[in-house]
Design an enzyme around this catalytic site. Sequence first.
Site, PDB file in Angstrom:
ATOM      1  N   ASP A 254       0.849  -1.187   0.000  1.00 32.09           N
ATOM      2  CA  ASP A 254       0.000   0.000   0.000  1.00 32.09           C
ATOM      3  C   ASP A 254       0.885   1.238   0.000  1.00 32.09           C
ATOM      4  O   ASP A 254       1.783   1.395   0.851  1.00 32.09           O
ATOM      5  CB  ASP A 254      -0.909  -0.001   1.227  1.00 32.09           C
TER       6      ASP A 254
ATOM      7  N   ASN B 116      -2.507  12.986  -4.620  1.00 32.57           N
ATOM      8  CA  ASN B 116      -3.617  13.423  -5.475  1.00 32.57           C
ATOM      9  C   ASN B 116      -4.065  14.833  -5.104  1.00 32.57           C
ATOM     10  O   ASN B 116      -4.376  15.654  -5.993  1.00 32.57           O
ATOM     11  CB  ASN B 116      -4.800  12.456  -5.355  1.00 32.57           C
TER      12      ASN B 116
ATOM     13  N   ASP C  30      -1.753   9.058 -11.044  1.00 34.18           N
ATOM     14  CA  ASP C  30      -1.769   7.949 -12.018  1.00 34.18           C
ATOM     15  C   ASP C  30      -0.362   7.621 -12.494  1.00 34.18           C
ATOM     16  O   ASP C  30      -0.003   6.451 -12.686  1.00 34.18           O
ATOM     17  CB  ASP C  30      -2.645   8.313 -13.218  1.00 34.18           C
TER      18      ASP C  30
ATOM     19  N   GLU D 230      -4.618   2.365  -4.324  1.00 36.37           N
ATOM     20  CA  GLU D 230      -3.156   2.377  -4.241  1.00 36.37           C
ATOM     21  C   GLU D 230      -2.617   1.077  -3.661  1.00 36.37           C
ATOM     22  O   GLU D 230      -1.474   1.015  -3.198  1.00 36.37           O
ATOM     23  CB  GLU D 230      -2.688   3.564  -3.389  1.00 36.37           C
TER      24      GLU D 230
END
Length: 585
Positions: free
Chosen positions: A445, A453, A462, A488
């Site tokens: 993770d 973001n 991305d 993620e």
Amino acid sequence: MTAAGDLVAKLCGRLVLGFAALLLGWPAAPAAARTLDIDRDVCHAVSGTALPDKSLAALRFSCRAAPAGYQQASLWLRAPLDGAAAQRGDVALMVHQSRFDRLAVAFSYADGATRWQGVRAGDYGSHWRAGGQILFEAPDRNVPLTAVTMRFDRLSGHAFVHARIVPKGEAGMQSAGMAAAVGAALMLLLVSCIYSLSLAFAVRRQYLAWQAAWAGTMLLWGALWSQVHLALVPRLAGTVTTQICTFLACLAIALATVSAVTAVDRGRAPKWLRITAFALGLGVGIAGVPLALIRGDSLGLLADILGLVIIADLLAVTAYVGWAWRRGSVEARDFLAAWGLPMAMLAIVHIVDVEDGFWGGGSKLLVLVAATWQALWLAAAATRRLAHLRIERDHARSAAATAQQLARRDPLTGLPNRRGFVESVTPLLERARADNLPAALLLVDIDRFKSINDIHGHDAGDVVLCGIARRIERWEGPMCTVSRLGGEEFGLLTIGMEGIILARFAESIRRGIAACDHSEAVGDRLVTASVGVAEVRPACDFQQLYRLADEALYDAKRGGRNKVVVQRHHDVTGLAPGREVARSN
């Protein structure tokens, strides 16, 4: 497959066109041959069947009007001979088979001598030839020939008598040529019949079965008409063969009609036209039974009437498939091309008298050529259609496989998604259980991904995900499978590694992710990941393994992130797990 279908079509077309060119190249009547016109070139007499052949000199022949009343008696037909061939005695008589009980041929010489030869129904001896002909050669004598006389016992009709006077050498050449042509046509029909039948079973199409039945019927008709069967069954010579041929000819037309009509979808043409074509075809098939049995004066009239019905049937079928073709039916287009030559042949036969042409084969040989063309064209057309269908099916299967593959892949990173991961880990877990190997699930993770973001935008997020996916993908192999489980979170499942080796593997993954360069997306920000590892022996199912790995990942996150936490479970059903924190930074 399409190329193969086109090759078959071209080959069939060349074979049939070459065959037709050979036939059309034959003169209707060779220069040395003389066709006997029964109404003009011969004189006739009628007597009882009990009258012996040697009474020929006592008969009174009439050269006027047409013979009558001979169906239950004997019909004598006498033709004078002249020319160089008659002077040399180099004469042969070729008679087309017809319905009679007995045929005797007399060659008369200038010195008054007469030499007889004869055949009867069921016994043609060595006189039969391919192409439905009977050959009589004048005996070799140094005396000129003056006349040839044919005596038919119980002849069905003099209109069906076709005879030619040819030199002996010419007769032999014609017989050989006819045998070659008929043999080629029958072989092509046999190939077409077998091929259409195999296609019918392979693709379960009804019209192909009807087409194979039609080709088989035409094959049998051609073999009987040409008399090649007499080499095996000589007792079928004569009337029986002619009657069977009559029935088979009518049956073939009925089968061809059914094949053409059933090949077209019902909604492509009007129902009334379909019923009309079926009714005419069935009527022709049924009419073949009485027509095969009749031997009286009415046979010629009934044959003419049936010929008109056959033309009507062909026109109805042509109209039906033509209508369907205009509405987009590919099968209809193929049948129109296939029926073109038979229609032309029938038109020629009804407009032009060809019975004495083509070396005695006449209209029967033309019909055989047309049937060969039709059978081969339909077989080649079916091959092309099935090839296109197979290509379309393969494309559909490929598209379906691609769609299924895409459904198992993450569209952003290209790694397997959760569904694809579960499908790929199942055989690995089964292998681990079967071989008693350890199994481990690693959940990766990305730390504080939401802030990436929020600060740098989702496009930057991305880019980070794709970079990490490329790094994780390196560990994909026979003993390890990887995926993006969502958001993620990434997953790796491996078998065969345990203890310190597994811990080092997990640590190499953590370090590899931290070493990824994302400067173009997030500048100099370091992107790290937490790794939770669940190691089990024996291997358990994926859901239980995922729950254990998720607990380890939670511990890594709670312990400060950028860590590897390994939980070892040697019996997931009862023993307490062991826990190890591999690294913090």
